[in-house]
Motif scaffolding. Structure first.
Motif, PDB file in Angstrom:
ATOM      1  N   ARG A  46      51.900  44.514  38.880  1.00 32.07           N
ATOM      2  CA  ARG A  46      51.544  43.463  39.838  1.00 32.07           C
ATOM      3  C   ARG A  46      52.794  42.817  40.430  1.00 32.07           C
ATOM      4  O   ARG A  46      52.826  42.463  41.602  1.00 32.07           O
ATOM      5  N   PHE A  60      50.870  30.258  40.235  1.00 34.85           N
ATOM      6  CA  PHE A  60      49.522  30.771  40.060  1.00 34.85           C
ATOM      7  C   PHE A  60      48.425  29.849  40.595  1.00 34.85           C
ATOM      8  O   PHE A  60      47.605  30.234  41.423  1.00 34.85           O
ATOM      9  N   SER A 100      47.361  38.620  41.316  1.00 36.52           N
ATOM     10  CA  SER A 100      46.841  38.730  39.956  1.00 36.52           C
ATOM     11  C   SER A 100      45.339  38.973  40.023  1.00 36.52           C
ATOM     12  O   SER A 100      44.726  38.894  41.086  1.00 36.52           O
ATOM     13  N   TYR A 101      44.735  39.264  38.860  1.00 37.98           N
ATOM     14  CA  TYR A 101      43.312  39.581  38.812  1.00 37.98           C
ATOM     15  C   TYR A 101      42.460  38.446  39.384  1.00 37.98           C
ATOM     16  O   TYR A 101      41.555  38.662  40.190  1.00 37.98           O
ATOM     17  N   LEU A 102      42.787  37.209  38.986  1.00 37.27           N
ATOM     18  CA  LEU A 102      41.999  36.080  39.475  1.00 37.27           C
ATOM     19  C   LEU A 102      42.194  35.867  40.972  1.00 37.27           C
ATOM     20  O   LEU A 102      41.271  35.472  41.673  1.00 37.27           O
ATOM     21  N   GLU A 103      43.411  36.143  41.451  1.00 38.31           N
ATOM     22  CA  GLU A 103      43.652  36.001  42.888  1.00 38.31           C
ATOM     23  C   GLU A 103      42.895  37.080  43.664  1.00 38.31           C
ATOM     24  O   GLU A 103      42.402  36.832  44.760  1.00 38.31           O
ATOM     25  N   GLU A 104      42.808  38.280  43.073  1.00 42.96           N
ATOM     26  CA  GLU A 104      42.003  39.327  43.704  1.00 42.96           C
ATOM     27  C   GLU A 104      40.569  38.846  43.868  1.00 42.96           C
ATOM     28  O   GLU A 104      39.937  39.060  44.899  1.00 42.96           O
ATOM     29  N   LEU A 123      51.536  35.618  47.968  1.00 41.43           N
ATOM     30  CA  LEU A 123      50.920  35.298  46.666  1.00 41.43           C
ATOM     31  C   LEU A 123      51.862  35.569  45.512  1.00 41.43           C
ATOM     32  O   LEU A 123      51.925  34.810  44.549  1.00 41.43           O
ATOM     33  N   LEU A 145      45.848  30.225  43.818  1.00 41.41           N
ATOM     34  CA  LEU A 145      44.380  30.214  43.733  1.00 41.41           C
ATOM     35  C   LEU A 145      43.792  29.177  44.673  1.00 41.41           C
ATOM     36  O   LEU A 145      42.760  29.387  45.279  1.00 41.41           O
ATOM     37  N   ALA A 195      39.528  35.641  43.885  1.00 36.08           N
ATOM     38  CA  ALA A 195      39.453  34.481  44.770  1.00 36.08           C
ATOM     39  C   ALA A 195      39.552  34.880  46.239  1.00 36.08           C
ATOM     40  O   ALA A 195      38.879  34.299  47.082  1.00 36.08           O
TER      41      ALA A 195
END
Lengths: 265, 276
Positions: free
Chosen positions: B78, B113, A180-184, B108, B117, A186
């Motif tokens: 995604r 989620f 996801s965008y946030l994982e990209e 991932l 992270l 991180a």
């Protein structure tokens, strides 16, 4: 052919280039002359009032360290203000820095955030300190708030510049796994900018130790407040003692944080 | 498995892909060849959904999922990407984190989620990560910082990441272009092994024909954005290449590298015959 002109390492200039050089230098000199006037520069006063200045310097010595315990205690408060002002700013600067990076956020996020950060940066921490003293009362907390706002503005800009300089390949690698965008961010972005971010944060901490000594002058606690009281009551030997402590501590922290920054980079 | 139909792509006025139609069946190992600028990498980026085509032109489907259609990425791209393994010329690993963590990123897509992270992967995925590293032969490097590995080792780590994705398709974009010959063979051997043992569909772009001849039964050749050849690699004789690419064909044979040392003797025999 070569004999006709002196050999030179300067590139040959056309008439237009010569004219533009001349104009540039004229403009620089004009700016200096104009500012001389506005700033009321009177170098002769330094000579004429040399006696006065000499007496003033003489009044500072020998320094009076009788209250050193109190000075050290207030110096610690100043450091504590710098610590919290910096830490809060770093925390805020991470999302704000990413939001103002060209390669991370669309313009309708980037532009407002950038302008906000510009404002936070443009106004000196002293001014913020005066405002926060009115808002939350005299004391170190006003100093923390002032440093926090100003430093957030500076760090967000530095952080976003680091983010704009990253390599896109690792980010695409993370993206290709379906992140996801946030994982990209991180995994692809933060590991790349981390050492620079740490270095910038430490650098701002150094600067904030210095700034924290002056925000006290407008009532935001710490050694600055002591210093201001002493100067106002013409207690020059004690002022000298306080200044010595400030110089010592600030130098120590500069050296220490320089070492740390070299280690992370 | 992979279906590309009517794909066009224009980069600032230059048409990089012209009406590409390409269909690849499950379990195939296909080479995409062409000199630099031929559009092979662009095609690859379209297949994995990192680049979108021109508006109103074409469709890309992988494994039954629509990647993009008429110049727009699918809404759940995604999720779809989690089923497609991709490796790149520059490895695209994150240099400052450990090899194991880079490889674990393949999981991932199926990690909740917040766990993702925070870097908490399920015990099964951690085990899968270590097994994948074992399989590509760099288990002993697991805890090293990724940037300390050699190019060949990094590329194998990238393959391990695709393994952790449990993808049935592996797209390799110039996987050996930055590697020395021995690492290149090592990486190609690994890809071949995955194709043969796991039945993984492998598409690999190459700019040297030698490796296509040795490893890929089928070759698709591009020139200036068009497919000029699509068929069994054994049909791709030097004479054929010469007629397709003219003077460019020398680049495809890697001028200075010794073709003979790499090409198996059976193929070499055929080629010499055809050239004669």
């Amino acid at each position: 052919m070569y004999a006709s002109s002196e050999p030179s390492l300067r590139p040959p200039l056309s008439l237009g280039e010569k004219a533009s050089r001349f104009l540039t230098w004229t403009a620089v000199l004009a700016l200096l002359a104009w500012s001389w006037h506005g700033a009321e520069m009177r170098p002769l006063a330094l000579i004429a009032d040399a006696g006065n200045i000499g007496t003033l310097i003489g009044d500072f010595f020998p320094p009076d360290f009788t209250d050193w315990r109190m000075y050290v205690k207030e110096m610690l408060v100043t450091l504590q203000v710098a610590v919290w002002g910096t830490v809060l700013a770093v925390i805020c600067a991470v999302p704000l820095g990413i939001m103002s990076a060209e390669n991370m956020a669309p313009w309708w996020v980037r532009q407002p955030v950038r302008r906000m950060m510009d404002a936070a940066r443009a106004i000196n921490e002293m001014v913020f300190a005066m405002l926060f003293v009115v808002a939350v009362g005299l004391g170190p907390f006003a100093g923390v708030l002032a440093l926090w706002v100003h430093t957030t503005g500076t760090l967000a800009k530095l952080f976003s510049e680091a983010v704009e300089a990253i390599e896109t390949a690792p980010v695409e690698g993370v993206r290709s796994t379906g992140a996801s965008y946030l994982e990209e961010i991180a995994y692809g972005v933060i590991p790349q900018v981390f050492p620079l971010w740490i270095s910038y944060s430490l650098y701002r901490f150094e600067a904030n130790v210095r700034s924290a000594t002056v925000v006290g002058m407008v009532g935001a606690g710490g050694i600055g407040m002591v210093l201001w009281e002493l100067i106002r009551s013409f207690e020059f030997p004690r002022t000298c003692a306080v200044m010595a402590i400030i110089v010592l501590v600030v130098t120590l922290f500069d050296l220490f944080s320089q070492k740390l920054r070299k280690m992370v980079l | 498995m992979i279906h590309v139909t009517g794909l066009n792509k224009t980069f600032s006025g230059v048409q990089a892909l012209k009406h590409i139609d390409l269909h690849i069946k499950p379990g195939e190992m296909v080479a995409l060849i062409g000199s630099s600028g031929s559009g092979k990498s662009t095609l690859m980026r379209h297949i994995c959904g990192l680049t979108v085509s021109d508006r109103n032109s074409g469709e890309v489907k992988v494994n039954g999922y629509t990647i993009q259609k008429n110049g727009a990425l699918s809404g759940n791209i995604r999720d779809i990407r989690t089923h497609i393994g991709v490796i790149f010329q520059q490895f695209n690993l994150v240099g400052r984190i450990s090899v194991a963590r880079n490889v674990a990123l393949g999981a991932l897509g199926r990690t909740p989620f917040l766990h993702g992270l925070a870097g908490h992967f399920s015990p099964e995925d951690v085990e899968l990560t270590l097994r994948a590293l074992e399989r590509v032969g760099i288990r002993d490097k697991a805890w090293q910082r990724t940037s300390t590995l050699s190019g060949g080792q990094q590329q194998r780590a990238a393959i391990a990441r695709a393994l952790v994705q449990r993808s049935e398709v592996l797209l390799a974009d110039e996987p050996i272009a930055s590697l020395d010959p021995e690492s290149a063979r090592n990486v190609m051997d690994t890809l071949q092994e995955l194709n043969r043992t796991d039945g993984m569909t492998v598409v690999v772009t190459l700019h040297q024909v030698d490796y296509a001849v040795r490893y890929c039964p089928r070759t698709v050749a591009l020139k200036k954005g068009e497919i000029v050849f699509d068929g069994p690699t054994r049909d791709l004789t030097p004479a054929m290449l010469n007629s397709l690419y003219g003077a460019e064909s020398r680049e495809l044979f890697g001028e200075k590298s010794s073709v003979r040392a790499i090409v198996p003797s059976s193929v070499r025999g055929e080629r010499t015959a055809a050239a004669a």
